[in-house]
Design a protein around this motif. Structure first.
Motif, PDB file in Angstrom:
ATOM      1  N   ARG A 176      25.978  82.290   5.042  1.00  0.00           N
ATOM      2  CA  ARG A 176      25.862  82.062   6.506  1.00  0.00           C
ATOM      3  C   ARG A 176      26.082  80.443   6.878  1.00  0.00           C
ATOM      4  O   ARG A 176      26.689  80.283   7.952  1.00  0.00           O
ATOM      5  CB  ARG A 176      24.330  82.129   6.757  1.00  0.00           C
ATOM      6  N   ALA A 177      26.073  79.811   6.101  1.00  0.00           N
ATOM      7  CA  ALA A 177      26.168  78.419   6.384  1.00  0.00           C
ATOM      8  C   ALA A 177      27.611  77.921   6.605  1.00  0.00           C
ATOM      9  O   ALA A 177      28.016  77.238   7.537  1.00  0.00           O
ATOM     10  CB  ALA A 177      25.671  77.295   5.293  1.00  0.00           C
ATOM     11  N   ILE A 178      28.611  78.705   5.618  1.00  0.00           N
ATOM     12  CA  ILE A 178      29.974  78.861   6.058  1.00  0.00           C
ATOM     13  C   ILE A 178      30.324  79.389   7.076  1.00  0.00           C
ATOM     14  O   ILE A 178      31.204  78.889   7.783  1.00  0.00           O
ATOM     15  CB  ILE A 178      30.335  79.447   4.620  1.00  0.00           C
ATOM     16  N   ARG A 179      29.856  80.416   7.490  1.00  0.00           N
ATOM     17  CA  ARG A 179      30.351  81.194   8.642  1.00  0.00           C
ATOM     18  C   ARG A 179      29.951  80.445   9.644  1.00  0.00           C
ATOM     19  O   ARG A 179      30.593  80.376  10.809  1.00  0.00           O
ATOM     20  CB  ARG A 179      29.746  82.588   8.641  1.00  0.00           C
ATOM     21  N   THR A 180      28.707  79.723   9.864  1.00  0.00           N
ATOM     22  CA  THR A 180      28.109  78.912  10.993  1.00  0.00           C
ATOM     23  C   THR A 180      29.341  77.756  11.402  1.00  0.00           C
ATOM     24  O   THR A 180      29.686  77.648  12.281  1.00  0.00           O
ATOM     25  CB  THR A 180      26.875  78.527  10.828  1.00  0.00           C
ATOM     26  N   ARG A 181      29.681  77.225  10.294  1.00  0.00           N
ATOM     27  CA  ARG A 181      30.616  76.065  10.414  1.00  0.00           C
ATOM     28  C   ARG A 181      31.971  76.590  10.958  1.00  0.00           C
ATOM     29  O   ARG A 181      32.563  75.948  11.972  1.00  0.00           O
ATOM     30  CB  ARG A 181      30.766  75.438   9.069  1.00  0.00           C
ATOM     31  N   GLU A 182      32.250  77.653  10.555  1.00  0.00           N
ATOM     32  CA  GLU A 182      33.578  78.311  11.058  1.00  0.00           C
ATOM     33  C   GLU A 182      33.496  78.735  12.575  1.00  0.00           C
ATOM     34  O   GLU A 182      34.398  78.423  13.488  1.00  0.00           O
ATOM     35  CB  GLU A 182      33.858  79.735  10.222  1.00  0.00           C
ATOM     36  N   LEU A 216      32.954  72.654  18.324  1.00  0.00           N
ATOM     37  CA  LEU A 216      31.728  71.858  17.876  1.00  0.00           C
ATOM     38  C   LEU A 216      31.748  71.859  16.399  1.00  0.00           C
ATOM     39  O   LEU A 216      32.370  72.299  15.467  1.00  0.00           O
ATOM     40  CB  LEU A 216      30.739  72.893  18.378  1.00  0.00           C
ATOM     41  N   GLY A 217      31.129  70.662  16.037  1.00  0.00           N
ATOM     42  CA  GLY A 217      30.940  70.359  14.495  1.00  0.00           C
ATOM     43  C   GLY A 217      29.343  69.999  14.183  1.00  0.00           C
ATOM     44  O   GLY A 217      28.441  70.660  15.162  1.00  0.00           O
ATOM     45  N   GLU A 218      29.098  69.246  13.418  1.00  0.00           N
ATOM     46  CA  GLU A 218      27.767  69.134  12.540  1.00  0.00           C
ATOM     47  C   GLU A 218      26.778  68.609  13.727  1.00  0.00           C
ATOM     48  O   GLU A 218      25.736  68.994  13.753  1.00  0.00           O
ATOM     49  CB  GLU A 218      27.959  68.367  11.407  1.00  0.00           C
ATOM     50  N   ARG A 219      27.254  67.416  14.237  1.00  0.00           N
ATOM     51  CA  ARG A 219      26.449  67.009  15.374  1.00  0.00           C
ATOM     52  C   ARG A 219      25.871  68.038  16.479  1.00  0.00           C
ATOM     53  O   ARG A 219      24.485  68.091  16.557  1.00  0.00           O
ATOM     54  CB  ARG A 219      27.129  65.941  15.891  1.00  0.00           C
ATOM     55  N   GLU A 220      26.555  68.957  16.860  1.00  0.00           N
ATOM     56  CA  GLU A 220      26.277  69.803  17.968  1.00  0.00           C
ATOM     57  C   GLU A 220      25.413  70.981  17.328  1.00  0.00           C
ATOM     58  O   GLU A 220      24.532  71.396  17.862  1.00  0.00           O
ATOM     59  CB  GLU A 220      27.590  70.338  18.546  1.00  0.00           C
ATOM     60  N   ALA A 221      25.712  71.250  15.869  1.00  0.00           N
ATOM     61  CA  ALA A 221      25.068  72.323  15.068  1.00  0.00           C
ATOM     62  C   ALA A 221      23.531  71.799  15.117  1.00  0.00           C
ATOM     63  O   ALA A 221      22.558  72.576  15.097  1.00  0.00           O
ATOM     64  CB  ALA A 221      25.701  72.288  13.648  1.00  0.00           C
TER      65      ALA A 221
END
Length: 276
Positions: A129-135, A142-147
């Motif tokens: 899920r973490a991989i798919r969320t980043r994708e 969007l990136g890690e800051r927005e996540a």
């Protein structure tokens, strides 16, 4: 315009009425259209034309009085029972609203929102899920800051990108966008429209773009369907319709777009004549 083999969405004879007191108001009347894989249809008209009612029927928030909606050849029923049926319905059609707060939980981060959707739809492994969320976030820019941010910490354009990512997380066949860029600044609109263009080309998803703005429809859609009081006035390729509008109402919509020498008083007069 669309062959059966690549049709994602088929709408036939759709009708919806509402009762106000003793009067019956027809919101949508005998509406038919189709959307192919990777295609984009713009549904255009003023407020009250039936655009949003159509969008709500496509996602099951309204039940049509008549007609049918097929997604990948399967009927889309207004009533679904049980978790499996609800998840299947969600995978068929997703919507992005004008206000992203309608689909984003203000209490949790964007990354957690996407993680929850993926978990609900069967992706049980946390690492996957973490991989798919980043994708998904990367897909919408969007990136890690927005996540890690709550929706209120993002700009309007970033929130709308996050709402699009949430809709794409279930890998729907069709994505409905109900005035999805109308509240954004022009520069942000262009960014989101570019994003939608890339997504439809890259994924094969079908788009139904509900808008009052012909300039937006021109940019992102192949075909345009003009609605007036629930009925189809024209349905043609966008380039043809904008170059040579055949119906007086379409001509009025085009004339209403501000440009050098634009006369709003003349437009108001033509609008009164048409309504009469």
């Amino acid at each position: 315009m669309t062959s059966e083999t690549d049709t994602l969405l088929q709408v036939s004879g759709l009708r919806k009425t509402y009762r106000t007191g003793k009067a019956e108001v027809v919101a949508v009347d005998d509406l038919s259209f189709s959307v192919r894989a990777g295609g984009a249809l713009g549904i255009v008209g003023e407020s009250g034309s039936g655009k949003t009612t159509t969008a709500r029927m496509l996602i099951g928030l309204e039940r049509p009085d008549a007609g049918r909606i097929l997604v990948q050849g399967e009927p889309l029923t207004a009533t679904v029972r049980g978790k499996a049926a609800r998840l299947a319905r969600a995978k068929a059609v997703q919507i992005v609203f004008q206000g992203p707060y309608l689909s984003l939980d203000a209490r949790i981060s964007i990354g957690a929102t996407l993680d929850g959707v993926l978990r609900l739809h069967g992706l049980t492994d946390r690492a996957d899920r973490a991989i798919r969320t980043r994708e998904l976030l990367a897909q919408v820019g969007l990136g890690e800051r927005e996540a890690a941010a709550l929706p209120r910490k993002l700009s309007g354009g970033q929130r709308q990108r996050a709402a699009i990512a949430r809709a794409l997380a279930v890998e729907p066949a069709v994505l409905v966008l109900d005035e999805a860029v109308s509240a954004l600044d022009v520069s942000v609109q262009a960014q989101v429209l570019n994003l939608l263009w890339d997504i439809r080309r890259g994924t094969g998803i079908g788009l139904v773009f509900v808008s009052h703005d012909l300039a937006v429809v021109r940019y992102v859609c192949d075909e345009a369907l003009v609605l007036y009081r629930g009925r189809t006035m024209e349905h043609r390729p966008v380039a043809d319709l904008l170059a040579d509008p055949g119906h007086p109402y379409t001509q009025l919509l085009l004339a209403s777009v501000p440009r050098p020498g634009w006369d709003p008083d003349s437009i108001s007069s033509r609008r009164r004549e048409h309504s009469g």
